[in-house]
Design a protein around this motif. Structure first.
Motif, PDB file in Angstrom:
ATOM      1  N   PHE A   1      -7.116 -18.236  21.851  1.00 10.26           N
ATOM      2  CA  PHE A   1      -6.445 -17.376  22.828  1.00 10.26           C
ATOM      3  C   PHE A   1      -5.058 -17.911  23.106  1.00 10.26           C
ATOM      4  O   PHE A   1      -4.732 -19.049  22.761  1.00 10.26           O
ATOM      5  N   VAL A   2      -4.245 -17.071  23.729  1.00 10.72           N
ATOM      6  CA  VAL A   2      -2.951 -17.485  24.272  1.00 10.72           C
ATOM      7  C   VAL A   2      -2.915 -17.070  25.734  1.00 10.72           C
ATOM      8  O   VAL A   2      -3.613 -16.137  26.141  1.00 10.72           O
ATOM      9  N   GLU A   3      -2.103 -17.772  26.496  1.00 11.42           N
ATOM     10  CA  GLU A   3      -1.933 -17.438  27.911  1.00 11.42           C
ATOM     11  C   GLU A   3      -0.501 -17.001  28.168  1.00 11.42           C
ATOM     12  O   GLU A   3       0.439 -17.541  27.583  1.00 11.42           O
ATOM     13  N   LEU A   4      -0.376 -16.013  29.041  1.00 15.16           N
ATOM     14  CA  LEU A   4       0.918 -15.508  29.479  1.00 15.16           C
ATOM     15  C   LEU A   4       0.892 -15.427  30.993  1.00 15.16           C
ATOM     16  O   LEU A   4      -0.148 -15.098  31.580  1.00 15.16           O
ATOM     17  N   VAL A   5       2.015 -15.714  31.611  1.00 15.96           N
ATOM     18  CA  VAL A   5       2.111 -15.704  33.072  1.00 15.96           C
ATOM     19  C   VAL A   5       3.150 -14.678  33.493  1.00 15.96           C
ATOM     20  O   VAL A   5       4.204 -14.542  32.871  1.00 15.96           O
ATOM     21  N   THR A   6       2.816 -13.961  34.549  1.00 15.73           N
ATOM     22  CA  THR A   6       3.764 -13.020  35.137  1.00 15.73           C
ATOM     23  C   THR A   6       3.600 -13.050  36.655  1.00 15.73           C
ATOM     24  O   THR A   6       2.661 -13.655  37.177  1.00 15.73           O
ATOM     25  N   ASN A   7       4.510 -12.405  37.328  1.00 18.07           N
ATOM     26  CA  ASN A   7       4.459 -12.319  38.786  1.00 18.07           C
ATOM     27  C   ASN A   7       3.628 -11.102  39.190  1.00 18.07           C
ATOM     28  O   ASN A   7       3.632 -10.085  38.488  1.00 18.07           O
ATOM     29  N   PRO A   8       2.942 -11.152  40.324  1.00 20.81           N
ATOM     30  CA  PRO A   8       2.118 -10.013  40.753  1.00 20.81           C
ATOM     31  C   PRO A   8       2.899  -8.708  40.893  1.00 20.81           C
ATOM     32  O   PRO A   8       2.342  -7.639  40.654  1.00 20.81           O
ATOM     33  N   GLU A   9       4.175  -8.769  41.220  1.00 21.59           N
ATOM     34  CA  GLU A   9       4.956  -7.540  41.390  1.00 21.59           C
ATOM     35  C   GLU A   9       5.507  -6.986  40.069  1.00 21.59           C
ATOM     36  O   GLU A   9       6.021  -5.872  40.038  1.00 21.59           O
ATOM     37  N   ASN A  10       5.360  -7.728  38.978  1.00 21.37           N
ATOM     38  CA  ASN A  10       5.897  -7.284  37.691  1.00 21.37           C
ATOM     39  C   ASN A  10       4.855  -6.437  36.952  1.00 21.37           C
ATOM     40  O   ASN A  10       4.206  -6.876  36.005  1.00 21.37           O
ATOM     41  N   LEU A  11       4.705  -5.203  37.407  1.00 26.21           N
ATOM     42  CA  LEU A  11       3.702  -4.306  36.843  1.00 26.21           C
ATOM     43  C   LEU A  11       3.991  -3.963  35.390  1.00 26.21           C
ATOM     44  O   LEU A  11       3.063  -3.781  34.590  1.00 26.21           O
ATOM     45  N   SER A  12       5.257  -3.868  35.022  1.00 25.73           N
ATOM     46  CA  SER A  12       5.603  -3.571  33.627  1.00 25.73           C
ATOM     47  C   SER A  12       5.084  -4.652  32.694  1.00 25.73           C
ATOM     48  O   SER A  12       4.499  -4.357  31.654  1.00 25.73           O
ATOM     49  N   SER A  13       5.293  -5.904  33.061  1.00 24.49           N
ATOM     50  CA  SER A  13       4.820  -7.008  32.229  1.00 24.49           C
ATOM     51  C   SER A  13       3.296  -7.028  32.163  1.00 24.49           C
ATOM     52  O   SER A  13       2.714  -7.275  31.104  1.00 24.49           O
ATOM     53  N   GLN A  14       2.656  -6.736  33.278  1.00 23.46           N
ATOM     54  CA  GLN A  14       1.190  -6.688  33.279  1.00 23.46           C
ATOM     55  C   GLN A  14       0.691  -5.619  32.310  1.00 23.46           C
ATOM     56  O   GLN A  14      -0.280  -5.832  31.575  1.00 23.46           O
ATOM     57  N   ARG A  15       1.367  -4.460  32.268  1.00 25.83           N
ATOM     58  CA  ARG A  15       0.969  -3.395  31.332  1.00 25.83           C
ATOM     59  C   ARG A  15       1.169  -3.827  29.884  1.00 25.83           C
ATOM     60  O   ARG A  15       0.327  -3.554  29.024  1.00 25.83           O
ATOM     61  N   VAL A  16       2.277  -4.507  29.607  1.00 25.89           N
ATOM     62  CA  VAL A  16       2.538  -4.998  28.253  1.00 25.89           C
ATOM     63  C   VAL A  16       1.403  -5.922  27.810  1.00 25.89           C
ATOM     64  O   VAL A  16       0.880  -5.796  26.703  1.00 25.89           O
ATOM     65  N   ILE A  17       1.026  -6.825  28.684  1.00 19.40           N
ATOM     66  CA  ILE A  17      -0.013  -7.797  28.346  1.00 19.40           C
ATOM     67  C   ILE A  17      -1.364  -7.119  28.165  1.00 19.40           C
ATOM     68  O   ILE A  17      -2.066  -7.378  27.182  1.00 19.40           O
ATOM     69  N   THR A  18      -1.732  -6.226  29.073  1.00 19.84           N
ATOM     70  CA  THR A  18      -3.047  -5.582  28.957  1.00 19.84           C
ATOM     71  C   THR A  18      -3.104  -4.636  27.755  1.00 19.84           C
ATOM     72  O   THR A  18      -4.163  -4.491  27.137  1.00 19.84           O
TER      73      THR A  18
END
Length: 183
Positions: free
Chosen positions: A138-155
């Motif tokens: 696996f790999v891990e990525l970190v984002t901020n809770p308010e960064n919804l765009s980044s969360q969508r990219v990751i999911t």
């Protein structure tokens, strides 16, 4: 859009993009200015640090002024005829663990005028072949809770929320979300 290994030919486009992002206030100004200074001082050295799978390019200077050992890493430009952003992959041989000054294995930035085209999602999809080739589970990525765009990219790339945590002071001491993408 494709991922390309940074070469001297691309630096003019990268410098222009960094300057534009600074002018627009859409990037970390200190980090961008540090990169611009490195390129101006020694373009060859800057490029060598972007492809460093053996961590041979010297120590890493942290924002607090301390120096720490680098770990193996590769950075790629997002390219659609010009620089659209960057994505990097860092790792330690034989483990998924990272030193505390690295929050995740993969980090990316798409310049603001290139967003909304799916470039972040596609660049993440493409770079996942790198850890897969190393046999990482696996790999891990970190984002901020308010960064919804980044969360969508990751999911969109199979990422699942692994933990909520407080980032170390070195990284601002803010709330963070750590995602895992299982390979």
């Amino acid at each position: 859009m494709k991922l390309i290994r940074p070469e001297e030919f691309h630096l003019t486009s990268y410098v222009a993009a960094l300057n534009r992002a600074i002018d627009l206030g859409t990037t970390n100004t200190e980090r961008a200015q540090r990169k611009l200074s490195e390129i101006a001082a020694d373009p060859e050295s800057f490029l060598a640090k972007q492809e460093d799978p053996e961590a041979l390019s010297g120590e890493l200077k942290l924002s607090d002024g301390n120096y720490v050992p680098r770990i193996p890493s590769k950075m790629r430009f997002l390219w659609d005829g010009e620089i659209c952003g960057t994505i990097s992959f860092s790792w330690q041989v034989g483990t998924t663990q990272l030193p505390p000054y690295y929050l995740g294995h993969i980090g990316y930035e798409v310049f603001s005028w290139k967003r909304g085209k799916g470039y972040a999602t596609e660049s993440l999809r493409q770079i996942l072949s790198e850890p897969l080739e190393l046999g990482m589970p696996f790999v891990e990525l970190v984002t901020n809770p308010e960064n919804l765009s980044s969360q969508r990219v990751i999911t969109k790339n199979g990422g699942v929320l692994h933990e909520r945590f407080v980032q170390p002071e070195l990284h601002g001491g803010k709330d963070g979300l750590r995602y895992r993408i299982y390979l």
